[in-house]
Each structure stands twice: as C-alpha cells, then as structure tokens.
Write a protein that holds these residues in place. Sequence first.
Motif, PDB file in Angstrom:
ATOM      1  N   ASP A  10      -0.987  -2.415  -5.666  1.00  0.00           N
ATOM      2  CA  ASP A  10       0.473  -2.459  -5.539  1.00  0.00           C
ATOM      3  C   ASP A  10       1.139  -2.492  -6.914  1.00  0.00           C
ATOM      4  O   ASP A  10       2.176  -1.865  -7.137  1.00  0.00           O
ATOM      5  CB  ASP A  10       0.900  -3.706  -4.753  1.00  0.00           C
TER       6      ASP A  10
ATOM      7  N   ASN B 217      10.811   4.138  -0.314  1.00  0.00           N
ATOM      8  CA  ASN B 217      10.649   2.902   0.459  1.00  0.00           C
ATOM      9  C   ASN B 217      11.367   1.718  -0.177  1.00  0.00           C
ATOM     10  O   ASN B 217      11.135   0.571   0.204  1.00  0.00           O
ATOM     11  CB  ASN B 217       9.166   2.572   0.643  1.00  0.00           C
TER      12      ASN B 217
ATOM     13  N   LYS C 235       6.989   3.027  -3.095  1.00  0.00           N
ATOM     14  CA  LYS C 235       7.481   4.251  -3.727  1.00  0.00           C
ATOM     15  C   LYS C 235       9.001   4.253  -3.640  1.00  0.00           C
ATOM     16  O   LYS C 235       9.606   3.411  -2.957  1.00  0.00           O
ATOM     17  CB  LYS C 235       6.915   5.488  -3.024  1.00  0.00           C
TER      18      LYS C 235
ATOM     19  N   ARG D  94       0.794  -1.239   0.000  1.00  0.00           N
ATOM     20  CA  ARG D  94       0.000   0.000   0.000  1.00  0.00           C
ATOM     21  C   ARG D  94       0.823   1.285   0.000  1.00  0.00           C
ATOM     22  O   ARG D  94       0.240   2.367  -0.075  1.00  0.00           O
ATOM     23  CB  ARG D  94      -0.980   0.047   1.182  1.00  0.00           C
ATOM     24  N   ASP D  95       2.143   1.210   0.073  1.00  0.00           N
ATOM     25  CA  ASP D  95       2.918   2.457   0.036  1.00  0.00           C
ATOM     26  C   ASP D  95       4.247   2.238  -0.694  1.00  0.00           C
ATOM     27  O   ASP D  95       5.297   2.704  -0.243  1.00  0.00           O
ATOM     28  CB  ASP D  95       3.164   2.988   1.450  1.00  0.00           C
TER      29      ASP D  95
ATOM     30  N   TYR E  36       1.548   7.659  -6.491  1.00  0.00           N
ATOM     31  CA  TYR E  36       1.808   6.220  -6.524  1.00  0.00           C
ATOM     32  C   TYR E  36       0.534   5.413  -6.276  1.00  0.00           C
ATOM     33  O   TYR E  36       0.492   4.219  -6.551  1.00  0.00           O
ATOM     34  CB  TYR E  36       2.833   5.821  -5.460  1.00  0.00           C
ATOM     35  N   MET E  37      -0.485   6.051  -5.714  1.00  0.00           N
ATOM     36  CA  MET E  37      -1.692   5.320  -5.335  1.00  0.00           C
ATOM     37  C   MET E  37      -2.603   5.105  -6.535  1.00  0.00           C
ATOM     38  O   MET E  37      -2.831   6.027  -7.322  1.00  0.00           O
ATOM     39  CB  MET E  37      -2.445   6.071  -4.230  1.00  0.00           C
TER      40      MET E  37
ATOM     41  N   LEU F 199       1.731   0.580   6.581  1.00  0.00           N
ATOM     42  CA  LEU F 199       0.398   0.601   5.973  1.00  0.00           C
ATOM     43  C   LEU F 199       0.013  -0.735   5.344  1.00  0.00           C
ATOM     44  O   LEU F 199      -1.075  -0.860   4.789  1.00  0.00           O
ATOM     45  CB  LEU F 199       0.334   1.699   4.893  1.00  0.00           C
TER      46      LEU F 199
ATOM     47  N   SER G 296       1.418   0.933  -8.325  1.00  0.00           N
ATOM     48  CA  SER G 296       2.544   1.661  -7.726  1.00  0.00           C
ATOM     49  C   SER G 296       3.868   1.211  -8.325  1.00  0.00           C
ATOM     50  O   SER G 296       4.764   2.027  -8.575  1.00  0.00           O
ATOM     51  CB  SER G 296       2.562   1.444  -6.207  1.00  0.00           C
TER      52      SER G 296
ATOM     53  N   GLY H  14      -1.161   6.841   2.197  1.00  0.00           N
ATOM     54  CA  GLY H  14      -0.156   6.446   1.219  1.00  0.00           C
ATOM     55  C   GLY H  14       0.444   7.701   0.610  1.00  0.00           C
ATOM     56  O   GLY H  14       0.416   8.773   1.211  1.00  0.00           O
ATOM     57  N   THR H  15       0.944   7.599  -0.603  1.00  0.00           N
ATOM     58  CA  THR H  15       1.611   8.722  -1.252  1.00  0.00           C
ATOM     59  C   THR H  15       0.957   8.982  -2.599  1.00  0.00           C
ATOM     60  O   THR H  15       0.964   8.129  -3.479  1.00  0.00           O
ATOM     61  CB  THR H  15       3.110   8.428  -1.446  1.00  0.00           C
TER      62      THR H  15
END
Length: 294
Positions: free
Chosen positions: A208, A154, A151, A148-149, A192-193, A170, A211, A188-189
């Motif tokens: 996902d 990360n 990017k 879910r995040d 990217y979502m 997340l 992203s 999230g960001t």
Amino acid sequence: MQSQFNYNYDTIFSTETYDLQVPFRSIRDATNDFSESNKLGRGGFGVVYRIDVAVKRLSRDSSQGDIEFKNEVELVAKLHHRNSVRLLGFCLEGSERILIYQFVPNASLDHFIFVKREQLDWDIRYKIIIGRGLLYLHEGSRLKIIHRDLKASNILLDSEMNPGIADFGLARLFDTDQTRGETNRIAGTYGYMAPEYVMRGHFSVKSDVYSFGVLVLEIITGQKNSSFRHEEDAEVLLSYDLNSWREGTALKLIDPMLRSGFSGPEIMRCIHIALLCVQQSVAARLTMAAVNHM
C-alpha cells in the motif's frame, strides 16, 4: 434471471452490517429507476448515481464478484474516519448488488490532477497528500486493513477538497501481528501495484505504501504513471523521477501549473518521501507512520 450469488449471505454478513441493508425498491424509487439524469459516472465495476447520497450499482457483468462485494460491505461498515468514504447502506436482492455511500461532490482525484490540474494549487495538493486515511487503515483503527487498490480514481474529494479513500472490494483484513499476505489472484491497477505483489502475489502494508508513493508523484507532477513518457525515451514516471532526484534536478518534476505559490522545501520533502515509498526493497520502504512523521 437466475441469481449470480453463490453464498448464503444470512450466514456471512454480521448483524451490525445487516443494519445497513436497504430494499431495492427504495433505491429504484430514489434514483427514478436509475435514470440518466441522476448518473454521476461509470467505474470499473458499475454505474454511480446521485440522489442525496451516491448509489453504486454494480453491473451484472462486473468483475467485482460476490466475495469482493461482501468484503467491501463488511470492511467499510466498520470504518469511521474523515479520510475514508462512509458506507451508508447496501442492497442485495436477486442479481442486484448496490452500495450506498455518502455523496462527495468533487468526484475523484484523477479527474482533477489529469483533467483540471489548474484548479489544484499546492495547498490543495498538499492537503490531499497529508490526509491520514491510509495511516488509519494500517495503524489507527481497531482493524488492520490492506487496501490493495490505492490509486487516484479511488480517492474522492468532498466540498472542501478533503480526500477520502474509497472502493474496498480488494481490501484484506489482517490480524494485529500479521505482516504479509499471499494470493494467486493478482488484482489491482498496474502502475500502482508493488513489484512483489505483481510478481509473487505478496501484499502487506508496504505494498500500500508503494501505491501511496506513486500517487504522491502523480499529484506533484500532474502526470499519469501509466502513460508518462519522457520525450522519445521509454522511461516511466518512477525511474524518471528517481534519476532526476539523483541528478539534483528534481524541481523540474513539478507540474508546470505549480510554478509559483508553493514552498520549495515542502515540495522537495514530498518528492523525497514518495521516492522512499516506491523503493524496490520492501524493507527499505517507509511505513505510513514514518511518512506522517516526516
């Protein structure tokens, strides 16, 4: 100071997870009382310190709350893959929330693709793209995890520039036969979502994948999706890339730092795969297994 925690962690952390618990005093001593000289950087949730490991100390005013902290500890403790960053321990005392990770010396991917792009030749970028961390989360582990995040910040890089997925605050654990989750709290960001997540709170392996597609386009173009503008137009990175592909001019998308030393068919295949991942239709997007096959 009154504790911020609202949960009885004795009952919600597993026995396996508690084996990773480290006393706050030990962490404070190891970081020289969280001195500036040991600071690696600051993220959205807190400051990261280096000793022989990476110590992430969440800020007291961090937006990562009790649920996210518990979630990250429980999920990452169960992950064992070369393309996911390993959790070595955690600390939960009073108002302190600390995560101890393996140290990855080259920091995060965003620092390279947006600041030090000249250090990323195509071979390195391709190695990062084909890392199987997300495939492992979706299909390769005993768990089924939606990050879910995903990017650039990360994705952490080790000494050999191998990628590792980090920050599971997340993330959500799915049952084997579960295909979709819903939430009223969109976190999230942006950029990217996936659209179905932003608009309706629906998330799945395909969100996902979306992203991942955005991330691949950033790696290839060297451009941030959140700040990209084509000349005077308000055209965003994804629509510009898609229009370039349709017009047969996709080669102009390639980061100018990569004008040589790459395989044309290979990089075009990566652009094609990325665009298949960011389709508006959830059903039309690839799975990570299909991405790996392609």
